[in-house]
Design a protein around this motif. Structure first.
Motif, PDB file in Angstrom:
ATOM      1  N   PHE A  27     -10.317  -3.723   1.938  1.00  0.00           N
ATOM      2  CA  PHE A  27     -11.587  -4.192   1.267  1.00  0.00           C
ATOM      3  C   PHE A  27     -12.747  -4.467   2.168  1.00  0.00           C
ATOM      4  O   PHE A  27     -13.856  -3.880   1.856  1.00  0.00           O
ATOM      5  CB  PHE A  27     -11.201  -5.633   0.436  1.00  0.00           C
ATOM      6  N   VAL A  28     -12.476  -5.100   3.200  1.00  0.00           N
ATOM      7  CA  VAL A  28     -13.818  -5.203   4.104  1.00  0.00           C
ATOM      8  C   VAL A  28     -14.172  -4.054   4.607  1.00  0.00           C
ATOM      9  O   VAL A  28     -15.728  -3.933   4.687  1.00  0.00           O
ATOM     10  CB  VAL A  28     -13.160  -6.160   5.430  1.00  0.00           C
ATOM     11  N   TYR A  31     -16.411  -2.606   1.427  1.00  0.00           N
ATOM     12  CA  TYR A  31     -17.676  -3.587   1.440  1.00  0.00           C
ATOM     13  C   TYR A  31     -18.690  -3.286   2.438  1.00  0.00           C
ATOM     14  O   TYR A  31     -19.645  -3.209   1.956  1.00  0.00           O
ATOM     15  CB  TYR A  31     -17.065  -5.255   1.598  1.00  0.00           C
ATOM     16  N   TYR A  32     -18.479  -3.377   3.665  1.00  0.00           N
ATOM     17  CA  TYR A  32     -19.370  -3.212   4.694  1.00  0.00           C
ATOM     18  C   TYR A  32     -19.941  -1.799   4.668  1.00  0.00           C
ATOM     19  O   TYR A  32     -21.161  -1.562   5.045  1.00  0.00           O
ATOM     20  CB  TYR A  32     -19.094  -3.621   5.988  1.00  0.00           C
ATOM     21  N   LEU A  33     -19.126  -1.066   4.578  1.00  0.00           N
ATOM     22  CA  LEU A  33     -19.656   0.423   4.238  1.00  0.00           C
ATOM     23  C   LEU A  33     -20.697   0.545   3.094  1.00  0.00           C
ATOM     24  O   LEU A  33     -21.762   0.994   3.485  1.00  0.00           O
ATOM     25  CB  LEU A  33     -18.727   1.540   3.807  1.00  0.00           C
ATOM     26  N   LEU A  47     -22.830   3.001  -4.004  1.00  0.00           N
ATOM     27  CA  LEU A  47     -22.141   2.877  -5.307  1.00  0.00           C
ATOM     28  C   LEU A  47     -20.615   2.954  -5.083  1.00  0.00           C
ATOM     29  O   LEU A  47     -19.856   2.074  -5.441  1.00  0.00           O
ATOM     30  CB  LEU A  47     -22.491   3.747  -6.449  1.00  0.00           C
ATOM     31  N   PRO A  48     -20.095   4.313  -4.646  1.00  0.00           N
ATOM     32  CA  PRO A  48     -18.776   4.239  -4.846  1.00  0.00           C
ATOM     33  C   PRO A  48     -17.976   3.489  -3.588  1.00  0.00           C
ATOM     34  O   PRO A  48     -16.845   2.985  -3.793  1.00  0.00           O
ATOM     35  CB  PRO A  48     -18.574   5.880  -4.518  1.00  0.00           C
ATOM     36  N   ALA A  49     -18.719   2.952  -2.742  1.00  0.00           N
ATOM     37  CA  ALA A  49     -18.017   2.073  -1.662  1.00  0.00           C
ATOM     38  C   ALA A  49     -17.980   0.692  -2.252  1.00  0.00           C
ATOM     39  O   ALA A  49     -16.827   0.147  -2.097  1.00  0.00           O
ATOM     40  CB  ALA A  49     -18.867   2.065  -0.428  1.00  0.00           C
ATOM     41  N   PHE A  50     -18.988   0.119  -2.955  1.00  0.00           N
ATOM     42  CA  PHE A  50     -18.568  -1.160  -3.685  1.00  0.00           C
ATOM     43  C   PHE A  50     -17.648  -0.989  -4.683  1.00  0.00           C
ATOM     44  O   PHE A  50     -16.878  -1.897  -5.129  1.00  0.00           O
ATOM     45  CB  PHE A  50     -19.928  -1.639  -4.138  1.00  0.00           C
ATOM     46  N   LEU A  54     -14.137  -3.092  -5.015  1.00  0.00           N
ATOM     47  CA  LEU A  54     -14.185  -4.056  -6.198  1.00  0.00           C
ATOM     48  C   LEU A  54     -12.732  -3.675  -6.973  1.00  0.00           C
ATOM     49  O   LEU A  54     -12.030  -4.286  -7.657  1.00  0.00           O
ATOM     50  CB  LEU A  54     -15.261  -4.036  -7.408  1.00  0.00           C
ATOM     51  N   LYS A  55     -12.292  -2.335  -6.723  1.00  0.00           N
ATOM     52  CA  LYS A  55     -11.030  -1.932  -7.274  1.00  0.00           C
ATOM     53  C   LYS A  55      -9.784  -2.820  -6.414  1.00  0.00           C
ATOM     54  O   LYS A  55      -8.942  -3.121  -6.762  1.00  0.00           O
ATOM     55  CB  LYS A  55     -10.845  -0.336  -7.085  1.00  0.00           C
ATOM     56  N   ILE A  56     -10.224  -2.857  -5.176  1.00  0.00           N
ATOM     57  CA  ILE A  56      -9.283  -3.615  -4.364  1.00  0.00           C
ATOM     58  C   ILE A  56      -9.413  -4.971  -4.473  1.00  0.00           C
ATOM     59  O   ILE A  56      -8.191  -5.756  -4.548  1.00  0.00           O
ATOM     60  CB  ILE A  56      -9.397  -3.254  -2.979  1.00  0.00           C
ATOM     61  N   ASN A  57     -10.470  -5.537  -4.753  1.00  0.00           N
ATOM     62  CA  ASN A  57     -10.671  -7.098  -4.962  1.00  0.00           C
ATOM     63  C   ASN A  57     -11.554  -7.225  -5.907  1.00  0.00           C
ATOM     64  O   ASN A  57     -12.785  -7.564  -5.774  1.00  0.00           O
ATOM     65  CB  ASN A  57     -11.223  -7.714  -3.497  1.00  0.00           C
TER      66      ASN A  57
END
Length: 105
Positions: A27-28, A31-33, A47-50, A54-57
């Motif tokens: 996740f981390v 998120y930071y990417l 967008l795809p990074a977030f 969110l798929k993970i958490n």
């Protein structure tokens, strides 16, 4: 698309891209990417990074909020405000001038 930002931001993006390849469910890193891409004025790539974060958490308020901000920067107010308002249900403190101007609290 050329990624903007400072040399440090560009390096951070490279580092987080490597991290997401090494740890597919970290996740981390996602998120930071996303955060680094958004801060480098590249919301389309953020967008795809977030979304992956969110798929993970799915309950992470900050990832949800910044996904919304990414949508706002891409002129998709409906998706942007939907995600921002979901994030604010978890954490009412989340706000930026942009989110307040675009989305009703």
């Amino acid at each position: 698309a050329k990624i903007g930002g400072t040399p440090a931001q560009k390096q951070a993006i490279k580092d987080f891209e490597v991290a997401t390849k090494l740890e597919k469910d970290d996740f981390v890193s996602y998120y930071y990417l996303g955060k680094s891409l958004l801060e480098s004025n590249n919301p389309k790539k953020a967008l795809p990074a977030f979304q992956k974060a969110l798929k993970i958490n799915p309950d992470d308020d900050k990832a949800r909020f910044f996904l919304g901000i990414s949508y706002l920067k891409l002129k998709n107010t409906r998706e942007g405000c939907k995600n921002i308002n979901m994030a604010r249900k978890i954490n009412p403190q989340l706000a930026t001038e942009e989110s307040d101007a675009s989305c009703k609290k």
